[in-house]
Scaffold this motif. Structure first.
Motif, PDB file in Angstrom:
ATOM      1  N   GLU A   1      -1.656 -10.304   5.198  1.00 37.81           N
ATOM      2  CA  GLU A   1      -0.581 -10.797   4.341  1.00 37.81           C
ATOM      3  C   GLU A   1       0.740 -10.847   5.102  1.00 37.81           C
ATOM      4  O   GLU A   1       1.536 -11.770   4.916  1.00 37.81           O
TER       5      GLU A   1
ATOM      6  N   LEU B   1       4.165  -0.700  -1.570  1.00 35.52           N
ATOM      7  CA  LEU B   1       3.274  -0.787  -0.417  1.00 35.52           C
ATOM      8  C   LEU B   1       3.744   0.126   0.710  1.00 35.52           C
ATOM      9  O   LEU B   1       2.946   0.799   1.373  1.00 35.52           O
TER      10      LEU B   1
ATOM     11  N   VAL C   1      -4.888  -5.202  -5.226  1.00 36.75           N
ATOM     12  CA  VAL C   1      -4.908  -4.345  -4.040  1.00 36.75           C
ATOM     13  C   VAL C   1      -4.343  -2.960  -4.347  1.00 36.75           C
ATOM     14  O   VAL C   1      -4.839  -1.934  -3.867  1.00 36.75           O
TER      15      VAL C   1
ATOM     16  N   ASN D   1       7.027  -4.453  -2.440  1.00 36.67           N
ATOM     17  CA  ASN D   1       7.294  -4.038  -1.058  1.00 36.67           C
ATOM     18  C   ASN D   1       7.544  -2.530  -0.977  1.00 36.67           C
ATOM     19  O   ASN D   1       7.054  -1.842  -0.066  1.00 36.67           O
TER      20      ASN D   1
ATOM     21  N   GLN E   1       1.584   3.345   1.998  1.00 39.40           N
ATOM     22  CA  GLN E   1       1.223   3.468   3.419  1.00 39.40           C
ATOM     23  C   GLN E   1       1.628   4.841   3.953  1.00 39.40           C
ATOM     24  O   GLN E   1       0.865   5.525   4.644  1.00 39.40           O
TER      25      GLN E   1
ATOM     26  N   TYR F   1      -8.323  -2.106   3.877  1.00 42.56           N
ATOM     27  CA  TYR F   1      -7.049  -2.461   3.261  1.00 42.56           C
ATOM     28  C   TYR F   1      -5.963  -2.694   4.317  1.00 42.56           C
ATOM     29  O   TYR F   1      -5.124  -3.598   4.176  1.00 42.56           O
ATOM     30  N   ASP F   2      -5.957  -1.864   5.376  1.00 42.66           N
ATOM     31  CA  ASP F   2      -4.961  -2.060   6.441  1.00 42.66           C
ATOM     32  C   ASP F   2      -5.028  -3.478   6.992  1.00 42.66           C
ATOM     33  O   ASP F   2      -3.990  -4.119   7.247  1.00 42.66           O
TER      34      ASP F   2
ATOM     35  N   ILE G   1      -1.573  -8.676  -5.301  1.00 45.48           N
ATOM     36  CA  ILE G   1      -0.883  -7.396  -5.112  1.00 45.48           C
ATOM     37  C   ILE G   1      -1.362  -6.374  -6.136  1.00 45.48           C
ATOM     38  O   ILE G   1      -1.638  -5.216  -5.811  1.00 45.48           O
TER      39      ILE G   1
ATOM     40  N   GLU H   1      -3.543  -5.902   4.511  1.00 42.72           N
ATOM     41  CA  GLU H   1      -2.082  -5.818   4.541  1.00 42.72           C
ATOM     42  C   GLU H   1      -1.509  -6.556   5.752  1.00 42.72           C
ATOM     43  O   GLU H   1      -0.513  -7.287   5.646  1.00 42.72           O
TER      44      GLU H   1
END
Length: 652
Positions: A343, A485, A403, A482, A489, A336-337, A400, A340
């Motif tokens: 993107e 996310l 994910v 945003n 994180q 996933y990192d 989005i 990200e």
């Protein structure tokens, strides 16, 4: 399938004095002449005698320094050559700067050859940065001015470049017309080198059109001629195209052999575009064969070369390859990192394209000769961009949401594994788990419900909604995603820290570069609030720290500064040496903090901030201490905030 445009940074040069154009005779002219214009002419001609761009730029810089005391024609010549050399080195911003200087001066003097050359160089730069519409516009302008240039080969070279852009725009018929037109000129001139090159391009176009017999015929013709002429650059591209054909035919071992040949030659001669694309292609071949370690090795190398030479257009493909590799290894968090990061790079590329487009249109608007034409082109372009952005937004929304659900599942699974594996720390792990789920329920449940409701409303009523209402929904989704996310994180990083599984891998890091990279991720928010963000870290400052931890520290502090600074406010990042440690300060003139907020700012038991800010700062403090430093904060209510932390510097 990649279509490589002709002679990427070819610049038309008029050399009237030197017939031989040999290194020894040109050096003799440079040494013996006192005339700066003659020296510049010899120096720019001398750059053409070398293949390695690092050798070329040495002479180009000498010519540019001399041009300060030379005629306007010599200044144009030197600026143009600097644009060519910086472009070949992958230094996009510097290349664009010098081509624009050359264009401005040559438009004033009316020199069609150099006007055409500058537009051609700018077209190649736009192509490299994936701004294809602007690239096509620049190449067409180059072709217009090439009509007045008596060099037919130059005209054919630009036709080849135009065909390359049409190909990347998937207008294969238009690409075919331009390649055939260029080939006819090369045959008329008896230019065997470019006849073979056009055969290579025809093979690519016919392959895209599904005419594989013709594609194979022209590919073999090109390779035979290239091997005879020993044209290394075009042999590289032939290997690249052959690799793609072999992949389509399922011949993966042979495809890997061709990719390795392309990589070896491209690296030897500094041709970065095919080197990077072949590294990523080779990684995908090994991945399909189940050779995960080899796949990882070559995609890592591709990313290294892309970052070193600023070829960002290749990075999204490389990051996706990294995500697939980590997923195959079962490392879903790392997978996933990489998604990200992919993107973020895509957003950065799109943002830069829009910004560049606006700047270029502003300059062109001031030129009276182009006013009416630009007005028409701008309207058409804005419509196309709006349609493209709407399509991209719909796809982004779906991505989005998918994910987010995958990430939530990954976090839940991670916490479950931790509880089983570390029985002797059960009480601490349960406390962490409860706190994480409490925050997830509070901070994610309502936004996800809003996501679902807005997505449903868009799906059901998108065509009938007023445009301003659609824009409002999209803006809300973008802002919420945003924040989510960023929070997720921080949650993931904090859970790893609390579980004791955080790995510390220190290395030498250029601090200014990582601050620039982090700031670029927030460029959209910075532009939206019209903030003045200054990176005042000296270029030569290096620290010894864990890269991922340092990236997280700077990301959280800059994110907080942006969040709490008023529009048009100031944010600065500074450094100084204090007791043999490097003190880094992130300073804003935002709303500041009260005394009670300062007392609990790093207290784990006081994490109640619904935006996740408190958790982010706790992560920052723990990461700073892991790297042997200290973290502190200074603030007054209404007077801004300064966060300081120390790192181990690398001193000469």
């Amino acid at each position: 399938m990649k279509f490589i445009a002709s002679l990427s940074f070819c610049a038309f040069l008029k050399i009237a004095v030197f017939a031989q154009n040999k290194v020894d005779s040109l050096n003799q002219v440079i040494v013996s002449s006192d005339d700066p214009n003659t020296k510049i002419e010899a120096l720019t001609a001398l750059t053409d005698e070398f293949q390695n761009p690092n050798d070329k730029i040495v002479y180009a810089r000498q010519a540019y320094r001399l041009s300060e005391t030379a005629t306007s024609q010599s200044k144009i010549m030197a600026s143009n050559k600097m644009g060519v050399c910086h472009g070949m080195l992958g230094q996009i911003d510097s290349s664009k700067y010098y081509f624009n200087k050359s264009l401005e001066a040559s438009l004033s003097s009316g020199d069609s050859a150099y006007i055409s050359s500058a537009y051609n160089g700018l077209g190649n730069l736009s192509r490299i940065t994936a701004n294809l519409e602007q690239s096509l516009e620049n190449f067409l302008s180059a072709l217009d001015y090439a009509d007045a240039v008596p060099n037919r080969k130059w005209y054919a070279d630009i036709l080849t470049n135009i065909s390359g852009v049409y190909f990347e725009l998937k207008n294969y018929e238009a690409a075919l017309v331009k390649v055939l037109e260029a080939r006819a000129i090369y045959e008329e001139l008896g230019d065997n080198q470019n006849i073979s090159y056009s055969a290579n391009l025809l093979a690519i176009v016919y392959r895209a059109l599904g005419e594989f017999d013709k594609a194979y015929q022209y590919n073999q013709e090109a390779l035979e001629m290239l091997l005879i002429s020993n044209d290394t650059s075009q042999i590289i591209y032939n290997y690249v195209n052959t690799t793609e054909i072999l992949i389509e035919n399922g011949e993966l071992n042979k495809a890997a052999e061709n990719a390795l040949k392309a990589i070896e030659l491209a690296e030897k001669f500094g041709d970065r575009d095919p080197q990077i694309s072949s590294l990523i292609t080779l990684s995908s071949i090994y991945f399909r064969q189940g050779k995960i370690n080899l796949a990882k090795k070559y995609v890592d190398r591709g990313i290294e070369v892309s970052m070193k030479y600023n070829f960002k257009s290749q990075l999204p493909n490389a990051y996706m390859m990294q995500s697939l590799i980590e997923s195959a290894k079962g490392n879903h968090g790392k997978s996933y990192d990489w998604i990200e990061l992919r993107e973020a790079v895509n957003d950065s590329i799109r943002s830069k394209e829009v910004s560049d487009r606006i700047s270029e249109l502003s300059v062109q608007y001031e030129t009276e000769k182009k006013e009416n034409e630009i007005e028409r082109l701008s309207a058409d372009q804005e419509i196309r961009e709006l349609e493209l952005q709407q399509a991209q937004t719909r796809n982004l929304l779906l991505g989005i949401i998918a994910v987010l659900f995958i990430l939530i599942g990954s976090i839940t699974y991670y916490l479950y594994r931790q509880r089983i594996r570390i029985n002797n720390q059960l009480r601490a792990v349960n406390k962490t788990k409860d706190k994480l789920f409490s925050m997830i329920a509070h901070d994610i449940k309502n936004p996800l419900s809003a996501f679902k409701a807005i997505a449903h409303a868009l799906e059901e009523n998108y065509k009938s909604m007023p445009e301003d209402e659609v824009d409002l929904f999209i803006s809300q989704l973008d802002t919420t995603s945003n924040k989510l996310l960023d929070l997720l994180q921080n949650l993931l990083e904090w859970s790893i820290t609390e579980s004791g599984n955080l790995r510390f891998n220190p290395e030498k890091i250029k601090l200014k570069s990582i601050v620039d990279e982090t700031t670029e991720l927030f460029q959209g928010a910075i532009d939206a609030k019209m903030l003045n963000v200054k990176n005042e870290v000296p270029t030569d400052v290096e620290v010894y720290a864990d890269y991922k931890m340092l990236f997280s520290i700077i990301r959280n502090l800059i994110s907080n500064a942006i969040k709490f600074t008023k529009p048009k406010g100031d944010i600065s990042i500074k450094t100084k040496l204090v007791d043999q440690l490097l003190e880094v300060s992130v300073i804003d003139n935002g709303k500041g903090m009260t005394g009670s907020q300062l007392e609990n700012i790093f207290n784990k038991d006081s994490i109640t901030d619904k935006d996740g800010t408190g958790l982010g700062l706790i992560i920052c403090k723990e990461f700073v201490e892991k790297n042997g430093g200290r973290m502190s904060v200074e603030s007054k209510d209404g007077s801004g905030t300064t966060f300081k932390f120390t790192l181990k510097p690398i001193l000469d």
